[in-house]
Design an enzyme around this catalytic site. Structure first.
Site, PDB file in Angstrom:
ATOM      1  CB  CYS A  80      10.227   4.726   1.955  1.00 16.27           C
ATOM      2  SG  CYS A  80       9.378   3.220   2.314  1.00 16.27           S
ATOM      3  CB  CYS A  83       4.937   5.763  -1.251  1.00 13.29           C
ATOM      4  SG  CYS A  83       3.649   5.110  -0.174  1.00 13.29           S
ATOM      5  CB  CYS A 394      -1.642  -6.702 -10.404  1.00 17.36           C
ATOM      6  SG  CYS A 394      -0.604  -8.539 -10.861  1.00 17.36           S
TER       7      CYS A 394
END
Length: 439
Positions: A80, A83, A394
């Protein structure tokens, strides 16, 4: 053309992490980025690709193990793409992320920071209150897949549980999947958006074909059973429709400032609620507000920083690019009894921002731009002589680019910086920087 054969497995020592969470090492005089490797480790890796200036690899065996390595909590980790750092203990993740910000200031901006703040803390699991999950029917893989994209691929990684999602959704993914499988057109639902406030949660199903009345009844029943306000979306954000389930408005509180903000299920909010509380408090502190302060909040959204600033300053002017969020910022100010917060919509990437601010004076400004940064905005602020800026970012690369201009061209000093634990277990880096300039 015949594909070039990749070399056999090789070994290297990992010195650091790069911006996407891969270990950075050297092999045969060339930089190599190794998925699954951590700083301080010696690894045997398989080549996954070669470029002129660097190679890519995947760790096959850890020959010398980092003391900071931990077992990933999630069974889906490694496949996945949600993460990238669950194998690194949380405190070490923050050290690595601070290193990325420091390197950006040193090599992109070529400026020094006078003081490094401790990381802004928060929960490291079950924190994610906003998410978009992909969905796709793939018969060869057993039917409907629901989850984040795979790491470095566009395929859906089917999830049964997600440890970073707010548990209201993270523990119910199999239930959501079963709901979708029972609808008339699961193959025409490519995305589900999740949003959670302090006391309520919502799901939005993006659909490419019309849903039946039976579909809508099934969605409403699911919402009542599992506590989700259920919505459907046929097109853009303006097409979102509530179809059933608990009807509470989504809200989150910032208790330190006696503020509560309402938002819609597709509105932007910071994903980590507890970290956001600490981040807002630090930003307000770094602004150095007093009862007479005149503040500016650029990229203000629905008032996440604006309203807390209003509690400490004489006035605050919030500017946002999306008119719908400006309307919500105004509504939130009214709901909190704040008449010293005003809002306007404007293109924050345009030189015309200065025209909007022409008749206003500001002592401090806060910026919270998207990943593309805020070059036009910082030039406007510098031209207007705003002496104190807090920049929430960010993207360390665009933060460093804008910092270089502020320091080298506009005469500001980078007084303080630090990372914010907004995205634990992932490679995403949130940072905050304080710039000052004498009048």
């Amino acid at each position: 053309m015949r594909a070039r054969r990749l070399p056999e497995d090789a070994t290297c020592v990992i010195a650091s992490l790069n911006h996407d969470g891969s270990g950075v090492g050297h092999c045969d005089g060339k930089v190599v980025f190794v998925d699954g490797a951590l700083p301080g480790e010696e690894v045997r890796f398989r080549y996954a690709g070669r470029r002129r200036r660097y190679d890519m690899g995947v760790a096959q065996e850890i020959l010398v193990r980092s003391a900071k390595r931990v077992e990933a909590r999630c069974a889906h980790f490694g496949v996945c793409g949600g993460c990238q750092l669950q194998h690194l203990e949380p405190a070490a993740q923050l050290v690595a992320k601070e290193g990325i910000v420091r390197e950006a200031f040193a090599h992109i901006a070529q400026v020094e920071c006078a003081d490094w703040a401790l990381p802004v803390p928060g929960p490291v699991f079950a924190y994610r209150r906003k998410a978009r999950l992909g969905a796709r029917v793939v018969d060869k893989k057993g039917g409907l897949l629901l989850g984040f994209r795979e790491r470095r691929h566009s395929y859906i990684a089917p999830l049964s549980y997600c440890h970073t999602l707010d548990a209201r959704l993270g523990a119910r993914l199999t239930d959501v999947k079963a709901l979708m499988e029972g609808l008339s057109c699961p193959e025409a639902i490519p995305q589900i958006e999740f949003a959670a406030g302090d006391d309520a949660a919502a799901l939005v199903l993006r659909h490419l074909r019309d849903l039946t009345d039976a579909d809508r009844r099934a969605l409403a029943a699911f919402g009542e059973t599992h506590g989700f306000a259920m919505h459907v979306q046929a097109g853009g954000p303006e097409t979102v429709q509530y179809v059933g389930g608990p009807g509470e408005v989504l809200r989150y509180a910032l208790p330190k400032f006696d503020v509560e903000l309402s938002f819609g299920p597709t509105d932007f909010i910071q994903v980590n609620g507890e970290t956001n509380k600490a981040m807002v408090a630090q930003a307000v502190d770094w602004l150095g507000l007093h009862a007479g302060s005149r503040a500016l909040d650029l990229f203000c959204g629905l008032g996440n920083f604006t309203l807390p600033i209003a509690r400490r300053a004489a006035s605050v002017f919030g500017v946002e690019g999306l008119p719908a969020l400006v309307d919500k910022g105004r509504a939130n100010a009214r709901a909190n009894g704040l008449d010293n917060a005003t809002f306007a919509a404007a293109d924050l990437d345009a030189e015309t921002l200065g025209d909007l601010l022409e008749d206003r004076a500001f002592d401090v400004a806060l910026l919270d731009p998207p990943r593309t940064g805020a070059m036009a905005a910082v030039k406007t602020l510098a031209a207007r002589g705003v002496p104190r800026l807090v920049y929430v970012s960010c993207n360390p690369a665009t933060l460093a680019r804008d910092a270089q201009w502020l320091v080298r061209e506009a005469g500001y000093r980078l007084m303080r910086a630090g990372v914010v634990d907004m995205f634990p277990q992932t490679h995403h880096v949130e940072a905050m920087a304080l710039f000052t300039r004498d009048g």
